[in-house]
Design an enzyme around this catalytic site. Sequence first.
Site, PDB file in Angstrom:
ATOM      1  N   LYS A 110       0.864  -1.189   0.000  1.00 16.05           N
ATOM      2  CA  LYS A 110       0.000   0.000   0.000  1.00 16.05           C
ATOM      3  C   LYS A 110       0.889   1.224   0.000  1.00 16.05           C
ATOM      4  CE  LYS A 110      -4.479   0.896   0.377  1.00 16.05           C
ATOM      5  NZ  LYS A 110      -5.543  -0.044  -0.037  1.00 16.05           N
TER       6      LYS A 110
HETATM    7  N1  GLU Z   1      -7.227   0.038  -3.402  1.00 20.05           N
HETATM    8  C1  GLU Z   1      -7.977  -1.152  -3.647  1.00 20.05           C
HETATM    9  C2  GLU Z   1      -8.036  -2.009  -2.396  1.00 20.05           C
HETATM   10  O1  GLU Z   1      -7.866  -1.532  -1.306  1.00 20.05           O
HETATM   11  C3  GLU Z   1      -7.500  -1.897  -4.869  1.00 20.05           C
HETATM   12  C4  GLU Z   1      -6.067  -2.369  -4.818  1.00 20.05           C
HETATM   13  C5  GLU Z   1      -5.548  -2.931  -6.130  1.00 20.05           C
HETATM   14  O2  GLU Z   1      -6.305  -3.053  -7.080  1.00 20.05           O
HETATM   15  O3  GLU Z   1      -4.361  -3.218  -6.156  1.00 20.05           O
HETATM   16  O4  GLU Z   1      -8.320  -3.183  -2.448  1.00 20.05           O
END
Ligand code: GLU
Length: 417
Positions: A110
């Site tokens: 993240k």
């Molecule tokens: N931000 C989204 C989540 O928290 C998608 C993450 C992604 O597609 O890598 O799942």
Amino acid sequence: MQAGADEHVSIGQTAQTQFDKAAEAMELDDETRTLLSTPFREVRVEVPIRKDDGTLSVYTGYRVQFNGARGPFKGGIRYATDVDMDEVCGLAALMTWKTALVDIPFGGGKGGVNVDVHHLNIYEIERLTRKFISRISRLLGPYRDIPAPDMYTNAQTMAWIFDEISGRQGYSLAAVTGKPIALGGSEGREAATGRGVVYVFEELARLEGWDPSAMTAAVQGFGNVGTFAATFLTDIGVRVKAISDITGGYYNEKGIDIQAALAHRAEAGDLGGFPGGDLITNAELLELDVDVLVPAAMGGVVNRDNSDRVKARILLEAANAPLTSIGQCHLEERGVYIIPDILANAGGVTVSYFEWVQNIQQFSWDEERVNGELKKIMNLSSQKVHAAAKEKNVTLRTAAFTIAIERVAEAERLRGV
Ligand code: GLU
């Protein structure tokens, strides 16, 4: 994060507590527990940009690669004022369990920048994005770490990220997901998280014998996840009685006309002045007497302070970590049926995986195929979590974590230290 005033529980701690509960239930050995609770890599960078008025602003950016045993790190990048190392780390941990739970070949990561994007114009946001990526680009790549949209980032942000990475590594469509369709994005990616939320809800409703067309809901947050979740819930017959955004909540006993709300927002920029419902506060929305409460915005919104007043009998976690640990205890004591985030909102990263596959194969799928494959994965994952919860007599969250932890632990064991 919006935790209760006297509850200093962070998203990092919430994710760790959830992990610990499952580790306890599955009697995970201490070594594996330590290994799986420790982030692989945490990076903090300075992100200076020159504003249009000539002044310099310096922001702080983060990227955490939590665990990559099962594949390249995967997870979104958010721009928000509560972003810090603890939050990004907790969210990266949740991505690890999410990708493992739906069994796609990624680890968890993240990123984010601590910034209020409302104070920046589009050119400044572009400069911020390019500068942030330039500072972490060495960590990224199609087989290393693959960003995606999250709070206050979108397909345009991903296009800039693609451009920055491609300038360094060569044309790299698979280095980032959630891109615009015209630049290698996938059909169905934008709606995928909200669509997945509703696939999971529908499948659990089938397994539990609920009739969605006799149910009511309130959806907090009218961003990418909330708008599509509200639309698809309405499509399966759920009466969505309230929606909300930063301007407040809008309540209509007969059900909100979601298309009218979308049209209003397209015109006005937000829901402010939406005539299709009575104005309430975001806090009031969370306490409405509905069957299903769908937090679809920020973390920690159901917490020690308000969880006793939540009347919904089902909490459908479309957002990441919308419930604090104390909030969870309160809801569990009252028998609220909690559909955990790592299952409920896994549709987004699942279609990110499809986008990555299409980019690598230089081939694109039509929307029907994307949605069909998404449905298969969400249904199967829901069935597995439901069955494990019944079999082990644990909550859906602990069941989901148990499945995910087993998969990551096995990959770690096979790869060796
Ligand atoms: N931000 C989204 C989540 O928290 C998608 C993450 C992604 O597609 O890598 O799942």
